[in-house]
Design an enzyme around this catalytic site. Structure first.
Site, PDB file in Angstrom:
ATOM      1  N   LEU A  11       0.873  -1.172   0.000  1.00  0.00           N
ATOM      2  CA  LEU A  11       0.000   0.000   0.000  1.00  0.00           C
ATOM      3  C   LEU A  11       0.912   1.225   0.000  1.00  0.00           C
ATOM      4  O   LEU A  11       1.947   1.229   0.685  1.00  0.00           O
ATOM      5  CB  LEU A  11      -0.873   0.051   1.260  1.00  0.00           C
ATOM      6  CG  LEU A  11      -2.141  -0.770   1.307  1.00  0.00           C
ATOM      7  CD1 LEU A  11      -2.777  -0.685   2.688  1.00  0.00           C
ATOM      8  CD2 LEU A  11      -3.130  -0.324   0.248  1.00  0.00           C
ATOM      9  N   ASP A  12       0.541   2.241  -0.745  1.00  0.00           N
ATOM     10  CA  ASP A  12       1.312   3.482  -0.726  1.00  0.00           C
ATOM     11  C   ASP A  12       1.297   4.070   0.678  1.00  0.00           C
ATOM     12  O   ASP A  12       0.385   3.806   1.459  1.00  0.00           O
ATOM     13  CB  ASP A  12       0.699   4.502  -1.687  1.00  0.00           C
ATOM     14  CG  ASP A  12       0.750   4.046  -3.132  1.00  0.00           C
ATOM     15  OD1 ASP A  12       1.700   3.350  -3.502  1.00  0.00           O
ATOM     16  OD2 ASP A  12      -0.179   4.396  -3.878  1.00  0.00           O
TER      17      ASP A  12
END
Length: 192
Positions: A40-41
């Site tokens: 996930l960013d």
């Protein structure tokens, strides 16, 4: 073969290697030899799976296995039927074309924790929520999809990966749990 469910907080890096001035997975998980199954960013929140089983990690993360991932997305603007139709169909993002997906407008999730820091709010610009379920996951794909239909993402929270969900395993940001081996026995192919 542990499978760890972790609710990644906003601005935490999806890596164990420290980076000056930034929180990483190492600030929350002190479990040897586990690795993220997908990423996930930093500016995204929500469910991550981590394991020490390479085959299970590949099965969860690789798009060939089509593990559905659901994201709750708060966007800048009002979602209409045309935007949802465009999101659901293959969408040309320049360097790739997305696969068809499921996208539905939802009410603001009341169970969702407040983000820290909160998103910006403008009185003259409404926001909307969309639930998007993908069976792929390219870099910043959801953000790029919503931007392509004129609805920039303000907040992005992954709530499920395959059969694992924050609805059935409620965790607050920064919390994690280990699932028992029998919950994932078939995941690596060892007991299939």
């Amino acid at each position: 073969m542990p499978l760890i469910l972790f609710n990644k907080p906003f601005q935490v890096l999806c890596q164990f290697t420290p980076q000056a001035g930034r929180e990483s997975l190492a600030d929350y998980l002190d479990i040897p030899n586990i690795y993220p199954a997908g990423r996930l960013d930093a500016d995204s929140e929500g469910l991550m799976l981590l394991t020490d089983d390479g085959r299970l990690q590949h099965k969860i993360a690789h798009p060939d296995h089509k593990e559905a991932k659901t994201y709750l997305v708060q966007v800048d603007g009002l979602v209409d039927g045309a935007a949802l139709t465009r999101l659901q169909a293959p969408l040309d993002l320049g360097d790739f074309v997305t696969r068809p997906c499921r996208a539905v407008r939802i009410e603001e999730p009341q169970w969702l924790w407040p983000r820290n820091p909160p998103i910006r709010e403008r009185k003259d610009k409404p926001t909307s929520w969309i639930a998007i379920t993908l069976e792929e996951g390219k870099n910043r794909q959801v953000r790029r999809m919503t931007a392509a239909v004129g609805l920039p993402t303000l907040r992005l929270v992954r709530t499920s990966i395959g059969p694992f969900s924050l609805a059935t395993h409620p965790l607050m940001p920064g919390e994690w749990m280990e699932l028992p081996a029998d919950a994932v026995a078939g995941g690596s192919g060892r007991n299939a």
